[in-house]
Design a protein around this motif. Structure first.
Motif, mmCIF file in Angstrom:
data_model
loop_
_atom_site.group_PDB
_atom_site.id
_atom_site.type_symbol
_atom_site.label_atom_id
_atom_site.label_comp_id
_atom_site.label_asym_id
_atom_site.label_seq_id
_atom_site.Cartn_x
_atom_site.Cartn_y
_atom_site.Cartn_z
ATOM 1 N N UNK A 56 -28.836 63.692 35.867
ATOM 2 C CA UNK A 56 -27.764 63.115 36.817
ATOM 3 C C UNK A 56 -27.746 64.100 38.080
ATOM 4 N N UNK A 57 -28.253 64.975 38.138
ATOM 5 C CA UNK A 57 -28.041 65.991 39.348
ATOM 6 C C UNK A 57 -28.763 65.204 40.580
ATOM 7 N N UNK A 58 -28.001 65.255 41.584
ATOM 8 C CA UNK A 58 -28.789 64.775 42.859
ATOM 9 C C UNK A 58 -29.936 65.547 43.190
ATOM 10 N N UNK A 59 -31.144 64.889 43.568
ATOM 11 C CA UNK A 59 -32.359 65.568 43.897
ATOM 12 C C UNK A 59 -32.149 66.486 44.854
ATOM 13 N N UNK A 60 -31.341 66.174 45.902
ATOM 14 C CA UNK A 60 -31.189 66.879 47.045
ATOM 15 C C UNK A 60 -30.376 68.150 46.778
ATOM 16 N N UNK A 61 -29.320 68.098 45.894
ATOM 17 C CA UNK A 61 -28.774 68.949 45.262
ATOM 18 C C UNK A 61 -29.505 70.274 44.576
ATOM 19 N N UNK A 62 -30.626 69.640 43.553
ATOM 20 C CA UNK A 62 -31.342 70.295 42.877
ATOM 21 C C UNK A 62 -32.469 71.261 43.859
ATOM 22 N N UNK A 63 -32.969 70.558 44.760
ATOM 23 C CA UNK A 63 -33.815 71.146 45.719
ATOM 24 C C UNK A 63 -33.213 72.274 46.491
ATOM 25 N N UNK A 64 -32.124 72.014 47.156
ATOM 26 C CA UNK A 64 -31.208 73.066 47.802
ATOM 27 C C UNK A 64 -31.004 74.270 46.969
ATOM 28 N N UNK A 65 -30.393 73.920 45.841
ATOM 29 C CA UNK A 65 -30.172 75.068 44.963
ATOM 30 C C UNK A 65 -31.413 75.989 44.466
ATOM 31 N N UNK A 66 -32.607 75.303 44.285
ATOM 32 C CA UNK A 66 -33.732 76.024 43.881
ATOM 33 C C UNK A 66 -34.056 76.830 45.174
ATOM 34 N N UNK A 67 -33.944 76.219 46.381
ATOM 35 C CA UNK A 67 -34.548 76.787 47.383
ATOM 36 C C UNK A 67 -33.807 78.207 47.722
ATOM 37 N N UNK A 68 -32.238 77.869 47.764
ATOM 38 C CA UNK A 68 -31.495 79.293 47.857
ATOM 39 C C UNK A 68 -31.540 80.183 47.056
ATOM 40 N N UNK A 69 -31.713 79.822 45.751
ATOM 41 C CA UNK A 69 -31.995 80.775 44.549
ATOM 42 C C UNK A 69 -33.099 81.428 44.547
ATOM 43 N N UNK A 70 -34.116 80.746 44.849
ATOM 44 C CA UNK A 70 -35.462 81.358 45.171
ATOM 45 C C UNK A 70 -35.623 82.501 46.095
ATOM 46 N N UNK A 71 -34.799 82.238 47.284
ATOM 47 C CA UNK A 71 -34.954 83.237 48.335
ATOM 48 C C UNK A 71 -33.984 84.352 48.221
#
Length: 474
Positions: free
Chosen positions: A370-385
């Motif tokens: 149910x998570x928005x794909x844009x939110x998932x991508x943003x979350x993963x990019x920020x947490x990775x960095x």
């Protein structure tokens, strides 16, 4: 590494290629790598710590090899010889304090020989017990967790200080002299990442077929011990076991890379260090122009410093006939942040992509549909960095650096996607026109340069002060 140490590594690598046989490469690399661990470890103000930290590094290497190796590898004659060799070397270092004329105490403060013998005896029984243990998966996660805990302690000032106090207490040294950065475990960040890579790959494949001497030389490979690259275990094993190219070909290639590395690191980067952003200039410069100047110079300096070391590592390694992976690929010419981070510290970003970004993204998309794909991508990019930032140090500034770059990546991806759809007819603008490419590259460079403010300075207040001056808010 300083210049004299680099020259030492170059000369000894040349000596191997000129004198020794190709089949002796593994033993040569293992010997020099173990010598390097002890040699590069600075003398500690905590008594005998500069002996025990390299010893613990090797011990962790031995334990992790037992955990990742297939059963038939564990008791082979060659691997038992390696264990004897490693134990003998540590024992030799441990008993040097009995031979005063060697003056080795100037470089290593070894404990009393009885403590070295007691440790090696205990560790020997531990190895025997671990070899016979059947369920090693628990231990694999245990070692990975231990590496993470050690990393957190070393990178956090408060925890590092408390550990310093503890070591001083058991050594019966003054607790008042303890300080946060007193414990320096040279090379830990890089060999820990190589070790975790080996542990994760072993769990994925059900074991790795690699000899102990190859594995230890992989973990502590002296050209890449301090600054990478972080090679993959299968690639390194293939390189060290492969037939070598002609000596003259390797020497010419190595000479070129070493010359570039020396020029970038010791002439350009060290010269720019005088006029690039640092704690002192951050509080003394009040001019917008000069603040932009030192920030931009810092971006060039940090690139030349890191890239210079990578050239040196690749060049020295090539003298031995071993090709290390590239770590930088002209990142300052990148037209987007995504391309930049695919070309900057390549092996580090690949590590985080393989063991955090990709599996965590799959997990979220599978279990939280149910998570928005844009939110998932943003979350993963920020947490990775942010994690890459924390790898450099557990401070608010490195978190801010990670957030800055993560948000930048997210916004750049969204803007690029929009432009490709609405304006660029399926292509980003920088692919359509050289003018757009120059503009995009300039914006990317400036954004990365501003990010280094968080990276270089130690506090958020100091960083914000710089930003206020840069944008005329003071």
């Amino acid at each position: 590494m300083n210049l004299s140490q680099i020259i030492f590594f170059i000369l000894f690598s040349l000596l191997y290629r000129l004198v020794l046989k190709e089949k002796e490469l593994e033993w040569f690399v293992l010997l020099i790598s173990i010598v390097t661990i002890f040699w590069l470890q600075p003398i500690s103000t905590i008594r005998t710590l500069d002996f025990w930290l390299p010893t613990f590094s090797i011990s962790l290497g031995l334990i992790s090899w037992i955990l990742i190796s297939k059963k038939e590898e564990l008791n082979s004659r060659d691997n038992n010889k390696t264990i004897i060799f490693v134990f003998s070397f540590i024992l030799l270092i441990g008993i040097t304090r009995l031979v005063p004329f060697l003056s080795i105490y100037k470089y290593i403060s070894a404990p009393k020989p009885i403590f070295t013998i007691l440790f090696l005896t205990t560790f020997c029984f531990a190895i025997i017990g671990l070899k016979s243990f059947k369920n090693k998966k628990t231990f694999i996660w245990g070692i990975a967790g231990l590496l993470l805990i050690i990393f957190i302690i070393l990178k956090n000032e408060f925890l590092s200080y408390k550990l310093s106090v503890f070591f001083r207490y058991i050594n019966k040294q003054s607790l008042n002299l303890a300080f946060a950065n007193e414990i320096v475990w040279v090379g830990f960040s890089y060999f820990a990442f190589r070790m975790m890579h080996a542990l994760f790959e072993s769990k994925k494949r059900g074991g790795v077929s690699i000899s102990l001497k190859t594995y230890l030389s992989y973990l502590f490979y002296f050209p890449a011990f301090l600054a990478g690259p972080i090679d993959r275990i299968d690639h390194y094993q293939e390189e060290i076991l492969s037939n070598k190219k002609l000596l003259i070909e390797d020497i010419f290639y190595a000479g070129e890379r070493i010359a570039i590395g020396l020029f970038q690191k010791f002439i350009l980067a060290d010269s720019l260090a005088i006029i690039s952003l640092n704690e002192t200039l951050a509080v003394t410069i009040n001019s917008k122009f000069w603040m932009w100047f030192v920030v931009i110079v810092y971006a060039f300096r940090i690139y030349l410093d890191f890239n210079g070391y990578s050239h040196l590592a690749i060049g020295i390694s090539r003298i031995l006939g071993i090709q290390l992976p590239e770590n930088f690929n002209k990142p300052l010419l990148s037209p987007t942040l995504t391309i930049f981070w695919n070309k900057w510290h390549i092996t580090l970003t690949q590590w985080f992509r393989a063991y955090y970004f990709n599996p965590a993204t799959r997990y979220l998309r599978t279990n939280f549909k149910s998570l928005n794909s844009m939110f998932t991508m943003g979350l993963m990019q920020i947490t990775t960095m942010v994690l890459i930032g924390l790898w450099h140090g557990i401070t608010y500034n490195f978190i801010a650096w990670g957030v800055w770059n993560g948000i930048g990546l997210f916004l750049q991806n969204r803007i690029t996607g929009f432009v490709k759809k609405k304006i660029g007819e399926g292509k980003p603008l920088w692919q359509i026109s050289p003018v757009y490419r120059v503009v995009s590259t300039t914006i990317t460079f400036l954004y990365i340069s501003l990010g280094w403010v968080w990276f270089e300075l130690s506090t958020l207040d100091a960083s914000m002060q710089v930003f206020f001056i840069l944008f005329g808010k003071k």
